[in-house]
Design an enzyme around this catalytic site. Structure first.
Site, PDB file in Angstrom:
ATOM      1  N   VAL B  21      15.305 109.708 -61.827  1.00 59.97           N
ATOM      2  CA  VAL B  21      16.040 110.098 -60.624  1.00 59.97           C
ATOM      3  C   VAL B  21      15.164 110.118 -59.379  1.00 59.97           C
ATOM      4  O   VAL B  21      15.669 110.235 -58.275  1.00 59.97           O
ATOM      5  CB  VAL B  21      16.745 111.465 -60.776  1.00 59.97           C
ATOM      6  CG1 VAL B  21      17.904 111.360 -61.742  1.00 59.97           C
ATOM      7  CG2 VAL B  21      15.778 112.550 -61.203  1.00 59.97           C
ATOM      8  N   TYR B  26       2.491 110.076 -57.691  1.00 61.01           N
ATOM      9  CA  TYR B  26       1.842 110.662 -58.860  1.00 61.01           C
ATOM     10  C   TYR B  26       2.811 111.202 -59.891  1.00 61.01           C
ATOM     11  O   TYR B  26       2.405 111.653 -60.933  1.00 61.01           O
ATOM     12  CB  TYR B  26       0.912 111.787 -58.418  1.00 61.01           C
ATOM     13  CG  TYR B  26      -0.172 111.297 -57.511  1.00 61.01           C
ATOM     14  CD1 TYR B  26      -1.063 110.318 -57.950  1.00 61.01           C
ATOM     15  CD2 TYR B  26      -0.302 111.791 -56.226  1.00 61.01           C
ATOM     16  CE1 TYR B  26      -2.054 109.844 -57.126  1.00 61.01           C
ATOM     17  CE2 TYR B  26      -1.304 111.324 -55.386  1.00 61.01           C
ATOM     18  CZ  TYR B  26      -2.178 110.346 -55.840  1.00 61.01           C
ATOM     19  OH  TYR B  26      -3.162 109.883 -55.024  1.00 61.01           O
ATOM     20  N   ASP B 137       4.688 126.678 -49.204  1.00 63.98           N
ATOM     21  CA  ASP B 137       5.391 125.456 -48.804  1.00 63.98           C
ATOM     22  C   ASP B 137       6.901 125.676 -48.793  1.00 63.98           C
ATOM     23  O   ASP B 137       7.658 124.860 -49.303  1.00 63.98           O
ATOM     24  CB  ASP B 137       5.024 124.284 -49.719  1.00 63.98           C
ATOM     25  CG  ASP B 137       5.392 122.935 -49.101  1.00 63.98           C
ATOM     26  OD1 ASP B 137       5.617 122.883 -47.867  1.00 63.98           O
ATOM     27  OD2 ASP B 137       5.477 121.941 -49.832  1.00 63.98           O
TER      28      ASP B 137
END
Lengths: 344, 367
Positions: B21, B26, B137
């Site tokens: 998907v 990486y 984040d």
């Protein structure tokens, strides 16, 4: 509250939610049993490997016992602070690496993986998991006779053996908390404070050579170590926490822990370990030593399996082509269980 | 096979990959399922072989923290196994994320919806902070949403623990638009307040339907922030001029949040303003935020299962520009994203000197 009932969330102490509490806590008996079962299983496997290498060859081999394995691990635990000292890694790295090494040998035998190699990998992994990463080249180049490959080859195995539980709750952090607490107490002799802290920290470092962290919580270890350094400060802190209530239960619990740190918190006799290491050279798993028949056999077996898988996949594709769908119709669950979608 | 390898193989057998998907440099993400139950999962395969330093830091962080964190508002790591030279993280399957929800112009947000998402974000964050973990984040597309509407913090690749006070941390964290001023000025010692600022920006974005502080560079981010909230004085934020990367970004007047967030309640704006306080020490904590009157005032937060979500997966169109507007149709004030180019306003940029931060809401020409 109206509407649907809220899920019953009984708050557990933070520590009890940790992987350390859930996966790496044992009674002394469980610990001994884990090691002896591991050792017995390893000996059985290696005996077979010897036999397949050269029938009849296992009878003269004197395999290591669980205690002997542990002795060897302990010797290499002692090398970790030295290694970390060269790089000036913070204590967090050192303590974490020592925990990793001990955990690794609750899942593996020294007869498969020698701690002198594993030690290099756990330290490198610990630099990363504690957020003090250094480049692999910089690490390997400062260790004699070590290539980057030597360090990395075992990294996956180590991470797997740890069950990917990288977080370690350390006793030295708990001690720091105790020390901060103690400074807020009234009527304690302030001039002894830092001497007591230093003494307790020495005991904490000694405790890392023992099984204490598998049996006790970090705060228990910290309190026991403080109690070794200054029984008066430890009980003053205990009194401040337990109010008028009795702290006898806790004090009683600390005694075997203190005894463990004092009696086992030192490096083993090098001569005794040297003898173990000598015998290890003869009872190492031949499947892990390149060049032996057993090793070659294992490699051949792996290749045969990979080839089989390739053929099976090709066959499936051929069938799919015949069925008129070059992309393969819905493959069966069996087929995609494999991890063969890899782009190696 | 070694016991450890055998155990790994056992783990691997529990899961099946169905369909790719997503793919990054990486990592590859698959939709998959638990073989025994058919339960849907996401499998994130990290190609470890590509890293010359072995297991890379973001994979290690993600695994390290998610192994420890189990909470309704944090994505669940179900399993970890390796295959060849890859590391596979089995994560709970989450349908969408808050960014897709915000951008879906067909959805109308009620104040109670915004309250529900904000509450869930704070609950997840409070749990992280209680466990001594900084997320570092937070942004709408790292807040994933499950089929039953629960919001979950995800992507712990930049997370770290803060239980080692005194050690320097990097200030190169948090996506720019959600990055607090102390990090923009290069602070190497910081705390949970950095995540709170991000949640504040997300909270504002839920109301505006457009990023609140969209700076174009790190320097511009400072100006954008000051333009929106006024340039801080020494009194507002003691010591900020001594931060390593401090620079004079110009003088901007203090503003009233009320001018921009016209439809918001007083409690709502109070909470928002306390998330966006310049001085990190004065910024509200996640725990305090959960006890803020905003969450106990009417209207109560929408039940997660009743929250708006994109109708069909993949149906959200990429959009070039987002405008915020308030739609007064219907029973209550709801915020709706505008169709592209429908409300192109002349921007009164003269008083501010350049690009405005977020547009003022304009009620004059709603259809």
């Amino acid at each position: 509250m109206n509407g649907e009932s809220l899920p019953q969330t009984s708050r557990i102490p933070l520590y009890e939610g940790s992987t350390q509490f859930r996966h790496w806590r044992f009674s002394p008996e469980q610990l001994a049993e884990t090691r002896s079962l591991l050792n017995a299983a390893a000996v059985a496997v290696i005996r077979d490997a010897f036999e397949s290498d050269q029938p009849g060859s296992s009878s003269q081999v004197s395999f290591l016992s669980a205690e002997e394995e542990n002795l060897l691990v302990k010797l290499y635990l002692g090398k970790i602070p030295q290694l970390c000292g060269i790089f000036r890694f913070p204590e967090e790295v050192e303590a974490t690496a020592m925990s990793y090494l001990k955990r690794f040998y609750l899942k593996n035998t020294v007869m498969d993986w020698h701690p002198k190699n594993v030690m290099l990998t756990v330290v490198f992994l610990a630099t990363k998991t504690t957020n003090y990463p250094i480049p692999l080249d910089a690490y390997a180049s400062r260790i004699p006779k070590t290539t980057p490959g030597d360090v990395l080859d075992l990294e996956f195995l180590v991470a797997q053996s740890l069950g990917f539980d990288f977080t370690i709750w350390h006793a030295h952090r708990a001690l720091w908390g105790l020390w901060l607490d103690i400074q807020t107490l009234s009527d304690i002799p302030l001039d002894d404070l830092s001497k007591a802290y230093d003494g307790a920290l020495t005991s904490i470092r000694a405790s890392r050579f023992t099984d204490a962290e598998f049996i006790y919580t970090p705060s228990q270890i910290a309190l026991a170590c403080l109690s070794i350094a200054s029984p008066a400060l430890a009980s003053a802190w205990l009194r401040s926490k337990s109010g008028q209530g009795s702290d006898d239960a806790i004090s009683a619990m600390l005694e075997p822990l203190k005894a463990m740190v004092l009696s086992q918190g030192s490096l083993p006799d090098v001569e005794a370990v040297r003898e173990v290491d000598r015998r290890l050279r003869l009872c190492k798993n031949p499947e892990k030593i390149p060049g032996t028949n057993a090793y070659n056999k294992k490699v051949a077996e792996k290749q045969r399996k990979a080839e089989e898988k390739r053929l099976r996949k090709a066959e499936l594709q051929r069938k799919a082509m015949e069925d008129g769908d070059p992309f393969g119709s819905t493959l069966t669950a069996q087929a995609d269980l494999d991890d063969d979608d890899d782009d190696e | 096979m070694d016991a450890v390898e055998r155990a790994n193989a056992e783990h691997q057998k529990r899961w099946a990959k169905d369909q790719k998907v997503g793919e990054g440099t990486y990592a590859v993400v698959y939709r998959g399922r638990e073989v025994a139950t058919g339960r849907k999962v996401a499998i994130k395969k990290i190609k470890v072989g590509l890293f010359k330093d072995g297991l890379d830091m973001s994979a290690i962080r993600e695994v390290k923290y998610l192994r420890e964190l189990k909470h309704q508002n944090v994505i669940e790591l179900l399993d970890v196994f390796s295959s060849k030279t890859n590391l596979n993280l089995v994560l709970e399957f989450l349908e969408t994320d808050l960014e897709l929800v915000i951008r879906d112009r067909s959805l109308v947000f009620l104040p109670a919806d915004i309250k529900a998402w904000t509450a869930m974000a704070f609950r997840g964050l409070e749990f992280c902070h209680r466990n001594w973990i900084l997320h570092r984040d937070l942004k709408p597309n790292n807040l994933l949403i499950s089929a039953n509407g629960h919001l979950k913090l995800a992507d712990f690749g930049l997370a770290r623990d803060f239980a080692d006070p005194g050690y320097k941390m990097t200030h190169q964290v948090i996506t720019r638009w959600y990055r607090p001023p102390e990090l923009l000025f290069g602070a190497r010692h910081y705390s949970t307040a950095v995540d709170i600022w991000s949640v504040g920006c997300i909270f504002a974005e839920l109301m505006l339907r457009t990023p609140y502080l969209p700076g174009e560079s790190d320097m511009d981010q400072v100006r954008t922030t000051f333009r929106a909230l006024g340039t801080p004085t020494e009194e507002d934020w003691p010591g900020h001029k001594k931060l390593p990367d401090y620079f004079d970004a110009g003088q901007y007047p203090k503003t009233q949040l009320r001018d921009l967030f016209t439809a918001a309640s007083t409690e709502c704006l109070n909470l928002l303003s306390r998330c966006l306080i310049y001085d990190p020490y004065k910024r509200i904590s996640a725990k305090e935020a959960l006890f803020h009157p905003y969450f106990s005032a009417m209207p109560y937060p929408t039940h997660p299962s009743k929250l708006p979500k994109p109708a069909k997966k993949g149906s959200t169109m990429p959009l070039e520009e987002f405008d915020g507007n308030v739609d007064f149709e219907g029973s209550g004030p709801g915020v709706r994203a505008n169709p592209p180019n429908k409300l192109k306003r002349k921007l009164s940029s003269d008083e501010l000197g350049s690009r405005p931060i977020a547009r003022r809401l304009d009620f004059s020409q709603h259809s």
